[in-house]
Write a protein that holds these residues in place. Structure first.
Motif, mmCIF file in Angstrom:
data_model
loop_
_atom_site.group_PDB
_atom_site.id
_atom_site.type_symbol
_atom_site.label_atom_id
_atom_site.label_comp_id
_atom_site.label_asym_id
_atom_site.label_seq_id
_atom_site.Cartn_x
_atom_site.Cartn_y
_atom_site.Cartn_z
ATOM 1 N N MET A 2 0.852 -1.170 0.000
ATOM 2 C CA MET A 2 0.000 0.000 0.000
ATOM 3 C C MET A 2 0.898 1.233 0.000
ATOM 4 O O MET A 2 1.813 1.347 0.802
ATOM 5 C CB MET A 2 -0.900 -0.029 1.241
ATOM 6 C CG MET A 2 -1.855 1.119 1.313
ATOM 7 S SD MET A 2 -2.956 1.109 2.744
ATOM 8 C CE MET A 2 -4.051 -0.200 2.309
ATOM 9 N N SER A 3 0.608 2.143 -0.896
ATOM 10 C CA SER A 3 1.433 3.342 -0.993
ATOM 11 C C SER A 3 1.132 4.297 0.162
ATOM 12 O O SER A 3 0.093 4.204 0.826
ATOM 13 C CB SER A 3 1.197 4.045 -2.323
ATOM 14 O OG SER A 3 -0.038 4.723 -2.316
ATOM 15 N N ARG A 4 2.047 5.209 0.369
ATOM 16 C CA ARG A 4 1.894 6.186 1.447
ATOM 17 C C ARG A 4 0.641 7.043 1.241
ATOM 18 O O ARG A 4 -0.072 7.362 2.193
ATOM 19 C CB ARG A 4 3.141 7.048 1.534
ATOM 20 C CG ARG A 4 3.184 7.946 2.728
ATOM 21 C CD ARG A 4 4.599 8.477 2.890
ATOM 22 N NE ARG A 4 4.705 9.316 4.033
ATOM 23 C CZ ARG A 4 4.880 8.897 5.275
ATOM 24 N NH1 ARG A 4 4.975 7.620 5.523
ATOM 25 N NH2 ARG A 4 4.980 9.735 6.269
ATOM 26 N N ASP A 25 -2.082 6.121 -0.306
ATOM 27 C CA ASP A 25 -3.239 5.280 0.010
ATOM 28 C C ASP A 25 -3.454 5.193 1.519
ATOM 29 O O ASP A 25 -4.581 5.247 1.999
ATOM 30 C CB ASP A 25 -3.067 3.873 -0.560
ATOM 31 C CG ASP A 25 -3.144 3.843 -2.079
ATOM 32 O OD1 ASP A 25 -3.700 4.789 -2.669
ATOM 33 O OD2 ASP A 25 -2.632 2.870 -2.665
ATOM 34 N N GLU A 26 -2.361 5.050 2.269
ATOM 35 C CA GLU A 26 -2.463 4.986 3.729
ATOM 36 C C GLU A 26 -3.007 6.292 4.293
ATOM 37 O O GLU A 26 -3.842 6.280 5.202
ATOM 38 C CB GLU A 26 -1.095 4.691 4.344
ATOM 39 C CG GLU A 26 -0.625 3.276 4.166
ATOM 40 C CD GLU A 26 0.666 3.022 4.906
ATOM 41 O OE1 GLU A 26 0.653 3.087 6.154
ATOM 42 O OE2 GLU A 26 1.676 2.775 4.243
ATOM 43 N N LEU A 27 -2.527 7.394 3.748
ATOM 44 C CA LEU A 27 -2.990 8.708 4.204
ATOM 45 C C LEU A 27 -4.482 8.888 3.901
ATOM 46 O O LEU A 27 -5.245 9.332 4.755
ATOM 47 C CB LEU A 27 -2.164 9.806 3.537
ATOM 48 C CG LEU A 27 -2.368 11.227 4.024
ATOM 49 C CD1 LEU A 27 -2.088 11.341 5.514
ATOM 50 C CD2 LEU A 27 -1.486 12.177 3.250
ATOM 51 N N ARG A 78 -6.680 6.524 3.532
ATOM 52 C CA ARG A 78 -7.437 5.610 4.395
ATOM 53 C C ARG A 78 -7.582 6.182 5.809
ATOM 54 O O ARG A 78 -8.651 6.115 6.410
ATOM 55 C CB ARG A 78 -6.729 4.258 4.442
ATOM 56 C CG ARG A 78 -7.472 3.235 5.234
ATOM 57 C CD ARG A 78 -6.802 1.890 5.153
ATOM 58 N NE ARG A 78 -7.495 0.946 6.000
ATOM 59 C CZ ARG A 78 -7.019 -0.219 6.341
ATOM 60 N NH1 ARG A 78 -5.850 -0.611 5.888
ATOM 61 N NH2 ARG A 78 -7.696 -1.017 7.126
ATOM 62 N N ALA A 79 -6.516 6.748 6.342
ATOM 63 C CA ALA A 79 -6.569 7.334 7.683
ATOM 64 C C ALA A 79 -7.530 8.525 7.717
ATOM 65 O O ALA A 79 -8.279 8.699 8.681
ATOM 66 C CB ALA A 79 -5.179 7.752 8.132
ATOM 67 N N GLU A 122 -10.996 7.099 7.758
ATOM 68 C CA GLU A 122 -11.325 6.561 9.082
ATOM 69 C C GLU A 122 -11.689 7.683 10.048
ATOM 70 O O GLU A 122 -12.630 7.547 10.844
ATOM 71 C CB GLU A 122 -10.148 5.756 9.629
ATOM 72 C CG GLU A 122 -9.937 4.433 8.928
ATOM 73 C CD GLU A 122 -8.666 3.725 9.374
ATOM 74 O OE1 GLU A 122 -8.010 4.191 10.325
ATOM 75 O OE2 GLU A 122 -8.342 2.707 8.750
ATOM 76 N N ARG A 172 -2.785 8.038 13.784
ATOM 77 C CA ARG A 172 -2.306 7.464 12.526
ATOM 78 C C ARG A 172 -1.948 8.569 11.540
ATOM 79 O O ARG A 172 -0.908 8.524 10.880
ATOM 80 C CB ARG A 172 -3.377 6.543 11.936
ATOM 81 C CG ARG A 172 -2.972 5.864 10.684
ATOM 82 C CD ARG A 172 -2.036 4.723 10.989
ATOM 83 N NE ARG A 172 -1.701 4.040 9.768
ATOM 84 C CZ ARG A 172 -0.530 3.477 9.545
ATOM 85 N NH1 ARG A 172 0.386 3.473 10.476
ATOM 86 N NH2 ARG A 172 -0.287 2.883 8.418
ATOM 87 N N LEU A 208 1.708 9.418 9.931
ATOM 88 C CA LEU A 208 1.942 9.454 8.486
ATOM 89 C C LEU A 208 2.430 10.806 7.991
ATOM 90 O O LEU A 208 3.152 10.884 6.998
ATOM 91 C CB LEU A 208 0.653 9.072 7.741
ATOM 92 C CG LEU A 208 0.219 7.616 7.881
ATOM 93 C CD1 LEU A 208 -1.184 7.432 7.312
ATOM 94 C CD2 LEU A 208 1.210 6.689 7.198
#
Length: 75
Positions: free
Chosen positions: A1-3, A5-7, A9-10, A13, A43, A47
């Motif tokens: 998962m790319s950075r 994508d993580e950002l 997603r957070a 959330e 999170r 990030l």
């Protein structure tokens, strides 16, 4: 998962947690929403503010290193 994508997603959330908080009056769900909000905020903070990696390598503790002259086995 790319950075990115993580950002994303957070952020999603966090938005969902705020929606839950704003849409309920049940104390248990409010507590759950607060926990989710704090988790998503932490999170996002992680990030967006990465910590630098360790520059130096840590030495093994002398009593755990069998190659150390002062090593004594406890077994």
């Amino acid at each position: 998962m790319s950075r990115d994508d993580e950002l994303e997603r957070a952020q999603s959330e966090l938005a969902n947690a705020y929606r839950l908080f704003n849409a309920t009056d049940d104390p248990r769900l409010i507590d759950e929403a607060i926990l989710r909000i704090r988790s998503a905020e932490m999170r996002l903070d992680y990030l967006t503010h990465p910590t630098p990696s360790a520059v130096e390598e840590f030495r093994t503790l002398p009593w755990l290193d069998p190659d150390d002259p002062g090593h004594r086995s406890i077994f």
